[in-house]
Scaffold this motif. Sequence first.
Motif, PDB file in Angstrom:
ATOM      1  N   ASP A  36      56.807  88.262  35.103  1.00 13.38           N
ATOM      2  CA  ASP A  36      57.314  89.024  33.630  1.00 13.38           C
ATOM      3  C   ASP A  36      57.760  88.440  32.462  1.00 13.38           C
ATOM      4  O   ASP A  36      58.767  86.746  32.762  1.00 13.38           O
ATOM      5  CB  ASP A  36      58.889  89.579  33.940  1.00 13.38           C
ATOM      6  N   SER A  94      58.421  88.902  29.711  1.00 13.91           N
ATOM      7  CA  SER A  94      59.646  89.308  28.974  1.00 13.91           C
ATOM      8  C   SER A  94      60.914  88.078  29.409  1.00 13.91           C
ATOM      9  O   SER A  94      62.125  87.899  28.661  1.00 13.91           O
ATOM     10  CB  SER A  94      60.227  90.494  29.275  1.00 13.91           C
ATOM     11  N   GLN A  95      61.024  88.685  30.820  1.00 18.59           N
ATOM     12  CA  GLN A  95      61.893  87.238  32.076  1.00 18.59           C
ATOM     13  C   GLN A  95      61.956  86.347  31.109  1.00 18.59           C
ATOM     14  O   GLN A  95      62.665  85.042  31.693  1.00 18.59           O
ATOM     15  CB  GLN A  95      61.718  88.216  33.293  1.00 18.59           C
ATOM     16  N   GLN A 123      51.328  89.935  35.494  1.00 22.30           N
ATOM     17  CA  GLN A 123      52.913  91.043  36.076  1.00 22.30           C
ATOM     18  C   GLN A 123      52.909  90.263  37.417  1.00 22.30           C
ATOM     19  O   GLN A 123      52.223  90.119  38.357  1.00 22.30           O
ATOM     20  CB  GLN A 123      52.321  92.201  36.453  1.00 22.30           C
TER      21      GLN A 123
END
Length: 625
Positions: free
Chosen positions: A577, A579-580, A606
Amino acid sequence: MGCLGLALAQSALAVQMVAQAELHVQTLAPGGPEADLPALLARLPAPADTAAWSPVALPQTRQPAPLSGIGSDGAAMQIWWYRVWATPSVAAGPVRRCALYLPRVSGGVVVVAAWNGGGWRLLSDGSDLWREQWNRPVWVERAACAGPQPTEWAVGVIRRADGQHRISQAQIGPVPALRPAYDLRLQLQLAGPQVGSLAFLALGVLALVYWVGHPRQTAFLLFALTAAAWTLRNLHYYATLPRGPEALAWFWWMTNASLAWVMALMYLFGLQFDARPSPRFTWALAAFVLGVSLLSVPVAGAPLHSLLAIHLVNAGVATLVGVLLTLRAWRSGGEALKFITLAFWLTEAFGLHDLLLVTGGIGPASIYLLPYASLVVLLAFLGAAQRRYVQATEQAVQANSQLEAQLARREEELRQNHERLRRVEREQALLLERQRLVREMHDGLGSNLMSALVLAEQGRLSRDSVAGLLRECLDDLRLVIDSLEPIGNDLVTLLAMLRHRLARRLEAAGLTLVWEVDDLPPLDWLTPPEALQVLRIVQEVLNNVLRHAHARRVRIAITQQAPVVRVLIEDDGVGFDLSQVPAGRGLRHLRERAARLGGTLRVDSQPGQGTRVQLDLALQRAALA
């Protein structure tokens, strides 16, 4: 009786005639009835009146003291009658037409009459052509010359009692026998000067046109002015003279004064071929020419009213000019100036001949030579111009040879400088390449070795860790070496070498490599430094796949997506991810390397769907900018 002593050419009838002459002079009262030609012919004695005729020898150039029967009471006009005849040979038959031919009669009006057995009959009246008579031959035909009896002619010359006239030898004979001599005389006295003047003037106009476009070429202007002056000088030889007395006087002044201008212009033209100017003499000559022109104007009280005086003054100054030109030509040695000087002396000789012809020093049958001096001057000018052209051509050839030699020396100097610059550039390129390699090895291999050394000293490295670090160092060294390979700016070849290097590692890790490439044009910007950056980006992405993706398959596709080349690396690993992911140096360094290449880097991932890295690079260097 005086005999002319001139045998005529035989005609088709083999008639040979010799002209003889006797003289009778009549005194005319101005405005009296004697001015009427029929009355003058009525008073003219018959050929048989031997007491009225006196023997005379032709040509006659100077008249003696008044003969018997000529009054000296100050009569204004006289008519001098010359009775001329020729006795045919006894064997000769009759001639259908015969002619009287006089090469020159000057100084008065010429009339011609013929004896018809009972009186004198007028055949020719030259009253209207008395102005041009001085340079035009006399030609009169009559119906027949037959039998052993002489054919009688009377040639009258009407002139001032205080004047002088000149008459050449007379020729009487068949028209076919005399016509060639008459035609030749017309050509020499009229057509020749006219053709020469017009040819000279035409070339003068061309010289003037050339001078207008090249005003620094003064010689062409002087040539044009000389041509114009010669045309004015020769005009009276063939043109019909003005009929008014004042216009005629000004016309004669123009033609006589122009001779001084011709002399001055020839001198100035000659100076164009002498490097040593003579300004004082030039100004003195110009003042003389202007003075002669002004002092000889046809007005009352003009000091130089005599044609003979003008010619004598011109002849004296022309001799001085000729001597000066000769000295200059002798000292300078220039062929062009020698041509001009020779033409000047020939002109002087022709002028002296004509002066003797005018004054009676040469028989009147001679022709005037000064008109033909224009052709001599023309040839001299053309010879001088041709010599100047040859000299200019030779100078141009010499200058070109010197320029070629200088150019060859400059080319050799440039070649040597170019070789030095190439050596300097090679040395500079080698130096820069060394510096780049040192920097790359310091940042890559050196950094990895330093990290391994520190960890080893601290005892924190296992055997597998040491092997991994050494493998990374080896891979980095190989990248540097691959970037130096001559690939011809071919991105596919560059990445193919990387694929070959990493094939074992990928196979050992259980990864299947899918390789998909298109034909790509060479990338002109793909030099060794840029090639190393591309290799580092692709290697870093593949290392991340090996370390973190747990993938079974990785695909590398290289395609052209105008205006970019796209390098796509995707795997079927666990993904992550974005964003992580903490903000670390890995992705940032990849993007920075892509930016230095003028390209862009995009990462898509993803969890559970693998990772896709897209590197876009410009096709042309202009696109990079």
